[in-house]
Write a protein that holds these residues in place. Structure first.
Motif, PDB file in Angstrom:
ATOM      1  N   ASN A 103       0.831  -1.205   0.000  1.00 32.83           N
ATOM      2  CA  ASN A 103       0.000   0.000   0.000  1.00 32.83           C
ATOM      3  C   ASN A 103       0.868   1.258   0.000  1.00 32.83           C
ATOM      4  N   VAL A 104       1.853   1.296   0.872  1.00 35.92           N
ATOM      5  CA  VAL A 104       2.740   2.464   0.931  1.00 35.92           C
ATOM      6  C   VAL A 104       3.514   2.604  -0.379  1.00 35.92           C
ATOM      7  N   ARG A 105       3.979   1.493  -0.916  1.00 32.92           N
ATOM      8  CA  ARG A 105       4.706   1.531  -2.198  1.00 32.92           C
ATOM      9  C   ARG A 105       3.801   2.107  -3.301  1.00 32.92           C
ATOM     10  N   ALA A 106       2.548   1.666  -3.357  1.00 29.07           N
ATOM     11  CA  ALA A 106       1.609   2.173  -4.365  1.00 29.07           C
ATOM     12  C   ALA A 106       1.360   3.671  -4.169  1.00 29.07           C
ATOM     13  N   GLN A 107       1.235   4.099  -2.917  1.00 25.51           N
ATOM     14  CA  GLN A 107       1.025   5.523  -2.653  1.00 25.51           C
ATOM     15  C   GLN A 107       2.242   6.344  -3.091  1.00 25.51           C
ATOM     16  N   LEU A 108       3.432   5.862  -2.745  1.00 27.43           N
ATOM     17  CA  LEU A 108       4.642   6.597  -3.130  1.00 27.43           C
ATOM     18  C   LEU A 108       4.857   6.588  -4.645  1.00 27.43           C
ATOM     19  N   ASP A 109       4.523   5.483  -5.310  1.00 26.03           N
ATOM     20  CA  ASP A 109       4.614   5.447  -6.774  1.00 26.03           C
ATOM     21  C   ASP A 109       3.675   6.470  -7.398  1.00 26.03           C
ATOM     22  N   ARG A 110       2.470   6.591  -6.832  1.00 22.50           N
ATOM     23  CA  ARG A 110       1.513   7.577  -7.338  1.00 22.50           C
ATOM     24  C   ARG A 110       2.058   8.996  -7.124  1.00 22.50           C
ATOM     25  N   LEU A 111       2.649   9.251  -5.962  1.00 24.12           N
ATOM     26  CA  LEU A 111       3.230  10.564  -5.682  1.00 24.12           C
ATOM     27  C   LEU A 111       4.400  10.852  -6.625  1.00 24.12           C
ATOM     28  N   ARG A 112       5.263   9.863  -6.835  1.00 27.61           N
ATOM     29  CA  ARG A 112       6.381  10.049  -7.775  1.00 27.61           C
ATOM     30  C   ARG A 112       5.870  10.361  -9.184  1.00 27.61           C
ATOM     31  N   GLY A 113       4.805   9.682  -9.582  1.00 24.28           N
ATOM     32  CA  GLY A 113       4.204   9.963 -10.887  1.00 24.28           C
ATOM     33  C   GLY A 113       3.727  11.392 -10.982  1.00 24.28           C
ATOM     34  N   TRP A 114       3.108  11.894  -9.909  1.00 22.89           N
ATOM     35  CA  TRP A 114       2.655  13.284  -9.890  1.00 22.89           C
ATOM     36  C   TRP A 114       3.857  14.234  -9.995  1.00 22.89           C
ATOM     37  N   LEU A 115       4.886  13.971  -9.237  1.00 19.83           N
ATOM     38  CA  LEU A 115       6.049  14.860  -9.253  1.00 19.83           C
ATOM     39  C   LEU A 115       6.695  14.918 -10.637  1.00 19.83           C
ATOM     40  N   ARG A 116       6.616  13.822 -11.399  1.00 22.62           N
ATOM     41  CA  ARG A 116       7.157  13.813 -12.764  1.00 22.62           C
ATOM     42  C   ARG A 116       6.295  14.611 -13.731  1.00 22.62           C
ATOM     43  N   THR A 117       5.001  14.738 -13.456  1.00 24.34           N
ATOM     44  CA  THR A 117       4.093  15.374 -14.414  1.00 24.34           C
ATOM     45  C   THR A 117       3.491  16.690 -13.928  1.00 24.34           C
ATOM     46  N   ARG A 118       3.869  17.167 -12.771  1.00 24.78           N
ATOM     47  CA  ARG A 118       3.186  18.335 -12.201  1.00 24.78           C
ATOM     48  C   ARG A 118       3.321  19.601 -13.026  1.00 24.78           C
TER      49      ARG A 118
END
Length: 182
Positions: A103-118
């Motif tokens: 769950n934490v890994r999925a949350q952090l992956d989602r956050l990393r994805g946002w940081l790449r596209t913000r």
């Protein structure tokens, strides 16, 4: 307390993505899920049956009445647990801790994805945020914080007028509350 079968069903990577798509888009055909998730229809069907056995998803009738298509929706919207809930069963506690890690890994992956596209112009009007806090609390006060956050999110999601025609993008929110060292 969640049943361990629900926790393990939801925290398989593809099943987690299926749950996310159904949460955002509502009832969806198996073929549309397969396209959206870049997976084979047979694989999606298998994982939907696993989620169905755990009571997470359910089959629904095709809105157009076509009985040849398979449609699914979430049977519930939220999941909440702690590995501590399974102290009486070391095997289940191990599974719950592994699900927490996923769950934490999925949350952090989602956050990393946002940081790449913000910087994408499509998100220019969205005020993304980061919130963290540090305070003293009893176990009951920490449980109260969790309950209040769940209520706020439920009220917030319920107040969104999806029929108003305003453009929307999926928005992720996650928070963790836990004992720590100062």
């Amino acid at each position: 307390m969640e049943d361990i079968s629900v926790i393990t069903a939801v925290h398989h990577p593809l099943r987690r993505r299926i749950v996310d798509v159904l949460l955002l888009h509502g009832a969806t055909r198996v073929t549309a899920l397969a396209r959206r998730l870049d997976a084979q229809v047979g694989s999606i069907s298998h994982h939907l049956r696993m989620l169905e056995r755990a009571g997470v998803v359910e089959r629904v009738a095709d809105p157009d009445g076509d009985r040849r298509t398979s449609w699914w929706r979430l049977a519930r919207e939220g999941f909440s647990w702690s590995a501590d809930d399974f102290a009486d069963s070391p095997a289940d506690a191990l599974l719950a801790r592994e699900a927490e890690r996923h769950n934490v890994r999925a949350q952090l992956d989602r956050l990393r994805g946002w940081l790449r596209t913000r910087d994408d112009p499509a998100y220019a009007e969205y005020d993304a945020f980061s919130i963290d806090a540090l305070a003293w609390a009893t176990p009951e006060e920490l449980s109260d914080l969790s309950r209040r956050i769940q209520e706020v999110l439920s009220d917030w999601r319920g107040g969104i007028d999806a029929g108003d025609g305003a453009p929307r993008v999926p928005v992720a929110f996650f928070a963790h509350g836990f004992p720590t060292e100062a």
